[in-house]
Design an enzyme around this catalytic site. Structure first.
Site, PDB file in Angstrom:
ATOM      1  N   PRO A  71     -11.233   0.232  -2.768  1.00  0.00           N
ATOM      2  CA  PRO A  71     -11.277   0.911  -1.248  1.00  0.00           C
ATOM      3  C   PRO A  71     -10.145   0.065  -0.127  1.00  0.00           C
ATOM      4  CG  PRO A  71     -13.554  -0.340  -1.164  1.00  0.00           C
ATOM      5  CD  PRO A  71     -13.198  -0.225  -3.163  1.00  0.00           C
ATOM      6  N   MET A  72      -9.679   0.786  -0.192  1.00  0.00           N
ATOM      7  CA  MET A  72      -8.208   0.748   0.909  1.00  0.00           C
ATOM      8  C   MET A  72      -8.514  -0.973   1.132  1.00  0.00           C
ATOM      9  SD  MET A  72      -5.284   1.692   0.208  1.00  0.00           S
ATOM     10  CE  MET A  72      -3.745   1.036   1.054  1.00  0.00           C
ATOM     11  N   CYS A  73      -9.386  -1.090   2.303  1.00  0.00           N
ATOM     12  CA  CYS A  73      -9.499  -2.028   2.946  1.00  0.00           C
ATOM     13  C   CYS A  73      -9.964  -3.225   2.178  1.00  0.00           C
ATOM     14  CB  CYS A  73     -10.815  -1.801   3.972  1.00  0.00           C
ATOM     15  SG  CYS A  73     -12.093  -2.159   3.120  1.00  0.00           S
ATOM     16  N   THR A  74     -10.428  -2.862   0.816  1.00  0.00           N
ATOM     17  CA  THR A  74     -10.151  -3.888   0.139  1.00  0.00           C
ATOM     18  C   THR A  74      -8.557  -4.786   0.051  1.00  0.00           C
ATOM     19  OG1 THR A  74     -12.320  -3.392  -0.966  1.00  0.00           O
ATOM     20  CG2 THR A  74     -11.107  -5.085  -1.966  1.00  0.00           C
ATOM     21  N   SER A  92      -6.735  -5.902   2.947  1.00  0.00           N
ATOM     22  CA  SER A  92      -6.909  -6.957   3.936  1.00  0.00           C
ATOM     23  C   SER A  92      -8.168  -7.892   3.191  1.00  0.00           C
ATOM     24  CB  SER A  92      -7.322  -6.461   4.806  1.00  0.00           C
ATOM     25  OG  SER A  92      -8.344  -5.907   5.438  1.00  0.00           O
TER      26      SER A  92
END
Lengths: 462, 463
Positions: free
Chosen positions: B237-240, B243
Site C-alpha cells: 500500500p502507498m501509505c506504507t 510514510s
C-alpha cells in the site's frame, strides 16, 4: 581477476542464489559427483547438475567398464560399498513410462529445510520477560487515534489476552466458542467516533484475523522432539557430527535457560503499524533470539565441539533423513512387507510399478535381457515375465495380486527410455542431489515412483 | 483426449483444404533428415505397439511416427527456462517442424538454466540462438526462430500449428495466447468443429514449484476459467511506502516509485532500467539511506535488484521437470482416463505431484460465449466500471479501453494506451453512465492486452 570472477558468478547464478544462498552455492562448488551409466536419464541429470555449478564430475559408463549391464546385482554390490563409505547414493531409472528413484543415505541432517508454511514463533502464551515489559509499555486506553490505529496486532492480542486471563482464571481461550468471544473482546476495543460508529482500524482487524494462530501454544515440534530424544543426541562423542552437537546444546538450553522451550526464532511477520512501533517490537524478538543463540553457543562450547554457524532460528525445522540400505530392502528378512502389502490394497497404486520393476530385473537376471525389446518378443515374454512376478512374490511371501495388464504393459515398454520421462526424472534427481550436497531442503525417503501415463507419483519407504 | 490422435485427425481434415501456409518460406535448417539405425526405437515402442492402458481410439501404427517426423508442426512460445527444455525434448522425441517465438535477448543470469546459450551469446536474441543450437545438434530437426512478441502475429500464423506449447513468464501473455486460440474456433450450427481446435500446453515454474496444464480451447478449462488460481502480485500500500515503512522492501519501493521520478538521477525521461547496474546501485544506496532513517535492516544489493526487477528465483531442475511433464501429454500420453489436465509439482520437501481436472467456468469471460453482464446503476461513474474491470478476480484486466455505440455512432469512452486519447477521454471517467448517453442493455466493447479480441459486455442497469 578474483573480483571479476566472483561478480560474474554472482550474476550467472543469481536466480539460484536466491534459493540456497552463497553458502549453499559454495557447498555445490566444492562437491564431486560420480555418474554411473551415461543413459538418457543419466545425462539429463548430469546436465541439471552442471548448470548450477557442481564442482567436479566423474563419469563411469557401464558399456566400457564391462559387458555387464546395470542389473540389480551391480546395484546391490555398489550399494553396500557406498553404505560402508557413507557416500550418498541415488539410483535412477527410466523404464518405459515409469520413472524410479531410490535414495540411499545413512543419515542426512538438514538444518535449513525452508518449510513452506511455517507458523510464527510469537510466545504470546508464555511471553518472555522483555516481551512482557514491552507489552506493558503500551496503554491502549489512553492512546490517541493515530497511535491506536498503528499499534501492531501482536501487542493488541497480548493486551486483550492479559484481560481475558484475569477474567477467566488464567485459562486462555481454548475452543471455538471461547476464541469467538475473545475476538469479540478485541473488536470492542476498536475506537468509536462521536456518533458511536466504529472507526476503520485495520490493525485491530488483523488482530482478530490472527487470533487462531496467535493462541497456538508454544510447542516443540514432534520431529524435533524425536531428534532430541534420539540416541545420537544422547550419546555425543568426539565422532559426533556437528549437527548432533548443536542439537544437544539446544536440548540443554531447553532444560535450562529455555524453560522447556526452543530458542526464540526472532522474526515477526509484517503487520499494520507505524515504523517505530514495528521496529521496536521486532527488536524485542530479535534481541531475545540473539540472547538465546548465545546461550546455546555456550552449551556448545561446553560440549567441546566447534560448530560453524549456530542456527537457532531454524531450530523448529530441523530434519534428519535416514534411509534403509539396499541390502535391507532386498533381504527376505528385512523387506518392508507391511508397506508393500498395505499399498497394494489398491491394485493400481504406484506400488505395483515398483514390484514390476523388481520383476523386470529378475527377468534380466534369468534371460540376460529385458522383456519385449524386439517386437516378436512382446507376446512370448508376457508369460515369462509373469513367472518372474510370481517367483518374486513367493520369495518375499507377498500376498498381493498383480493384474495381468501390468505384465503386458511392461513387456510393451521393451525397456525403452523415452526422452520425456528421462527429462522429468533427470530434473527430479538433480534436485535431490543438490539437497544432499547443500543440506538444504528435505530429500525424499526413500523410493520415488513416477507414472508418466497418469502423471502421478508416490513415495515409499522400502 | 489423446493429443497426438487429435492432431492426426485435424491434419487429415486439413489436407482437404488449400494450404496457404505451405507457401510460407521456411528458413534455417537443412530439412533433410539423416536417420541411423534404431534412432526412433524408444518412441516406436509407444506408437507402434498396442497396450492395455492405451486410449480406446488408439490404433498402433507406423503412421503416427511418420506424422511426427514429417508433418506435425509445433509452436513453442518462449525460449527461456522452459522453452530451452521444451525445444530439446521435442527435438529428441522426433518432432522436426518447430517454430519458436521469443522477443528477449540473452542475459548472463539466464545461463544457470537456459542451456542452449553460452556466455558468448549474451546480448543475442534467444529465439535465434536456441534455433541455431538445436538445428546444428539434432540432425533433421528444423527450428524456425521468430524474434517477435506473440502479439505481432495474427490468426494466419497460429492456425498452421498442430500443437502450441507455452513457456511464458507472464499471465497477461498467457491470456492473450488463450484468447487467440479461442478466436480460431469454428462453430457450425452452434456445434464446435474439432478440427479448429489447437491444443495448448502451458507450463510455469517458480523456484522449486511448477505446474503444467493441457487446454483444449472450447472443450476444457481455459486460462481465464482458472484465473483465480494465479497468486496476486504483491503491491504494497502507498501509505506504507510513503510514510510507514517497516520492511527493507518498503524502502526499495519508496526509491523506485517516489524518489526516482522526483530526482531523475540519470536525466529527464530516463526510466529505471533494472538491467542497468548503475541504476540499481543508485536505488540501493538511496534505499539504504531510507532504511537508516527508520532503523530498518536488511537492504542488500541482491534484494534491491530482486524487488526492482520482480525477480523470481529459478533453477534448471524444476524447468526440466515441468517441461518433461508438459510434453508428456503431447507425445506419449495414452492414458486410459485422460481427464486430469492440470498438474502441479513441488520438490521443497521430498517430491510432491498432484493432478486434477480443472473445470470450465460456466460464465468464463474468455471461453464461455456467455455475454458478460455489467451491473451498475445509471448514476455510477465510468471510473467505477473501469475499477471493476481491473479489480474483479475473474477479469483482472490491465488497461481496458471502453467503446460503445451511442446515438448510432461508435464512441470511445476511455482509452489508456494512447496518451492523446487518454487525455481527451479522461473527463469521461467522472461522468455518470447516464450522462454518457448509455442505456440499459447497451453493449460495451472492451479491449485489453489480456485478449486479442474485443470482449462484448452488456450493461444492465440496477435501480
Amino acid at each position: 581477476t578474483m573480483a571479476a570472477t566472483k561478480t560474474s558468478k554472482e550474476q550467472r547464478y543469481d536466480r539460484q542464489l536466491r534459493l540456497w544462498g552463497d553458502h549453499g552455492q559454495e557447498a555445490l562448488e566444492n562437491a564431486h559427483v560420480c555418474l554411473i551409466n551415461a543413459t538418457a536419464t543419466g545425462t539429463e541429470t548430469l546436465k541439471n547438475l552442471v548448470l548450477p555449478g557442481i564442482g567436479a564430475f566423474t563419469i563411469v559408463d557401464g558399456h566400457t567398464v564391462s559387458g555387464e549391464d546395470v542389473g540389480n546385482n551391480t546395484c546391490l554390490r555398489l550399494g553396500s560399498v557406498l553404505w560402508s563409505a557413507s557416500v550418498p547414493f541415488l539410483v535412477c531409472k527410466t523404464y518405459g513410462l515409469i520413472g524410479y528413484m531410490r535414495l540411499v543415505v545413512k543419515e542426512h541432517t538438514v538444518i535449513e529445510s525452508h518449510p513452506d508454511n511455517a507458523l510464527e514463533d510469537l510466545r504470546l502464551d508464555q511471553p518472555f520477560a522483555e516481551l512482557k515489559s514491552h507489552i506493558q509499555s503500551y496503554d491502549l486506553e489512553s492512546m490517541e487515534k493515530k497511535d491506536h490505529s498503528h499499534t501492531p496486532w501482536i501487542i493488541i492480542v497480548a493486551k486483550y489476552l492479559e484481560k481475558w486471563l484475569s477474567e477467566h482464571n488464567s485459562q486462555p481461550p481454548k475452543n471455538y466458542k471461547e476464541k469467538e468471544a475473545f475476538r469479540q473482546l478485541i473488536r470492542q476495543g476498536i475506537l468509536k467516533n462521536d456518533n458511536d460508529v466504529p472507526e476503520d482500524e485495520e490493525n485491530f482487524e488483523e488482530a482478530v484475523k490472527n487470533v487462531n494462530t496467535a493462541l497456538n501454544p508454544t510447542k516443540i515440534p514432534t520431529a524435533v522432539e524425536d531428534l532430541i530424544n534420539s540416541e545420537q543426541c544422547s550419546n555425543i562423542t568426539s565422532q559426533s557430527a556437528s549437527f548432533w552437537v548443536m542439537l544437544r546444546a539446544i536440548k540443554e538450553f531447553i532444560q535450562s535457560e529455555g524453560n522447556g522451550s526452543l530458542p526464540v526464532r526472532g522474526t515477526i511477520p509484517d503487520m499494520i503499524a507505524d515504523s517505530q512501533k514495528f521496529i521496536n517490537l521486532q527488536n524485542v524478538y530479535r534481541e531475545k533470539a540473539m540472547q538465546d543463540a548465545a546461550a546455546v553457543s555456550k552449551h556448545v562450547e561446553c560440549i567441546l565441539q566447534s560448530v560453524g554457524k549456530v542456527s537457532c532460528k531454524n531450530a523448529s525445522f530441523l530434519r534428519v533423513v535416514c534411509c534403509r540400505s539396499l541390502a535391507e530392502e532386498y533381504s527376505v528378512d528385512s523387506v518392508n512387507k507391511d508397506e508393500i502389502t498395505s499399498y497394494m490394497d489398491s491394485p493400481d497404486s504406484e506400488m505395483v510399478l515398483y514390484l514390476m520393476l523388481r520383476a523386470v530385473d529378475r527377468f534380466y537376471q534369468q534371460h540376460s535381457r529385458y522383456p519385449g525389446v524386439y517386437n516378436y518378443q512382446v507376446e512370448e515374454d508376457i508369460s515369462k515375465l509373469k513367472l518372474c512376478v510370481n517367483s518374486l512374490l513367493q520369495e518375499y511371501s507377498l500376498n498381493v495380486n498383480i493384474k495381468d495388464d501390468y505384465i503386458h504393459e511392461f513387456c510393451r515398454y521393451g525397456a525403452a527410455e523415452p526422452h520425456t520421462v528421462a527429462a522429468f526424472l533427470g530434473g527430479s534427481a538433480a534436485q535431490e542431489v543438490i539437497k544432499i550436497i547443500s543440506h538444504q531442503f528435505v530429500p525424499f525417503n526413500n523410493t520415488f515412483i513416477y507414472n508418466a501415463m497418469s502423471q502421478t507419483s508416490a513415495t515409499f519407504q522400502l | 483426449m489423446n493429443l497426438l490422435l487429435f492432431s492426426l485427425f485435424r491434419e487429415k481434415k486439413r489436407r482437404r483444404v488449400v494450404e496457404l501456409t505451405e507457401k510460407m518460406v521456411v528458413d534455417g535448417g537443412t530439412g533433410t533428415r539423416c536417420e541411423w539405425e534404431g534412432r526412433w526405437n524408444h518412441v516406436r515402442k509407444f506408437l507402434e505397439r498396442s497396450g492395455p492402458f492405451t486410449h480406446p481410439d488408439f490404433e498402433a501404427s507406423t503412421e503416427s511416427l511418420q506424422f511426427m517426423l514429417d508433418t506435425c508442426k509445433i509452436l513453442v512460445i518462449g525460449a527461456g527456462g522452459l522453452g530451452c527444455e521444451l525445444l530439446k525434448d521435442l527435438a529428441l522425441s522426433g518432432f522436426c517442424n518447430i517454430h519458436v517465438v521469443d522477443m528477449d535477448t540473452i542475459d548472463v543470469s539466464n545461463l544457470n538454466r537456459q542451456f542452449l546459450f553460452r556466455p558468448k551469446d549474451v546480448g543475442r536474441p534467444k529465439a535465434d540462438v536456441a534455433a541455431e543450437f538445436i538445428n546444428s545438434r539434432i540432425p533433421g530437426c528444423c527450428v524456425v526462430p521468430h524474434c517477435k512478441k506473440i502479439q505481432d502475429f495474427d490468426e494466419t500464423f497460429y492456425r498452421q500449428f498442430h500443437i502450441i506449447v507455452c513457456g511464458l513468464d507472464s499471465i497477461v501473455a498467457r491470456r492473450w495466447m488463450n484468447g487467440m486460440l479461442l478466436s480460431l474456433l469454428v462453430y457450425e450450427d452452434g456445434v464446435l468443429d474439432p478440427s479448429s481446435i489447437i491444443p495448448l500446453i502451458d507450463g510455469g515454474t517458480e523456484g522449486f514449484k511448477g505446474n503444467a496444464r493441457v487446454i483444449l480451447p472450447g472443450m476444457t478449462a481455459c486460462i481465464d476459467c482458472t484465473l483465480e488460481l494465479y497468486p496476486p502480485q504483491i503491491n504494497f500500500p502507498m501509505c506504507t511506502i510513503a510514510s510507514m515503512p517497516r520492511l527493507p522492501e518498503h524502502c526499495i519501493e519508496y526509491v523506485r516509485i517516489l524518489l526516482w521520478p522526483k530526482e531523475k538521477p540519470f536525466g529527464d525521461g530516463v526510466g529505471l532500467d533494472g538491467d542497468d547496474p548503475d541504476h540499481i546501485q543508485w536505488v540501493y544506496q538511496k534505499s539504504l539511506e531510507r532504511a537508516a532513517e527508520f532503523s530498518i535492516t536488511g537492504v542488500t544489493y541482491r534484494l534491491t535488484q530482486g524487488v526492482v526487477k520482480r525477480i523470481i528465483p529459478a533453477v534448471a531442475s524444476t524447468n526440466a521437470v515441468i517441461a518433461g511433464k508438459g510434453q508428456n501429454p503431447g507425445i506419449v500420453k495414452f492414458a486410459y482416463i485422460p481427464l486430469n489436465n492440470y498438474m502441479v509439482f513441488n520438490d521443497v520437501d521430498g517430491l510432491y505431484t498432484y493432478t486434477f481436472e480443472a473445470e470450465r467456468k460456466e460464465n468464463c469471460s474468455a471461453c464461455s460465449q456467455v455475454p458478460q453482464d455489467l451491473h451498475f446503476s445509471p448514476s455510477s461513474k465510468l471510473q467505477e466500471v473501469l475499477d471493476y474491470l481491473t479489480e474483479s478476480a475473474s477479469l483482472q484486466m490491465k488497461s481496458p479501453a471502453i467503446t460503445a455505440t451511442v446515438e448510432g455512432k461508435n464512441k470511445t469512452l476511455y482509452l489508456q494506451s494512447v496518451a492523446s486519447i487518454e487525455q481527451r477521454t479522461r473527463p469521461n471517467l467522472s461522468k455518470t453512465l447516464k450522462e454518457l448517453g448509455l442505456s440499459d442493455g447497451q453493449e460495451l466493447a472492451i479491449a485489453d492486452v489480456t485478449t486479442p479480441q474485443t470482449m462484448l459486455f452488456r450493461l444492465s442497469f440496477t435501480s
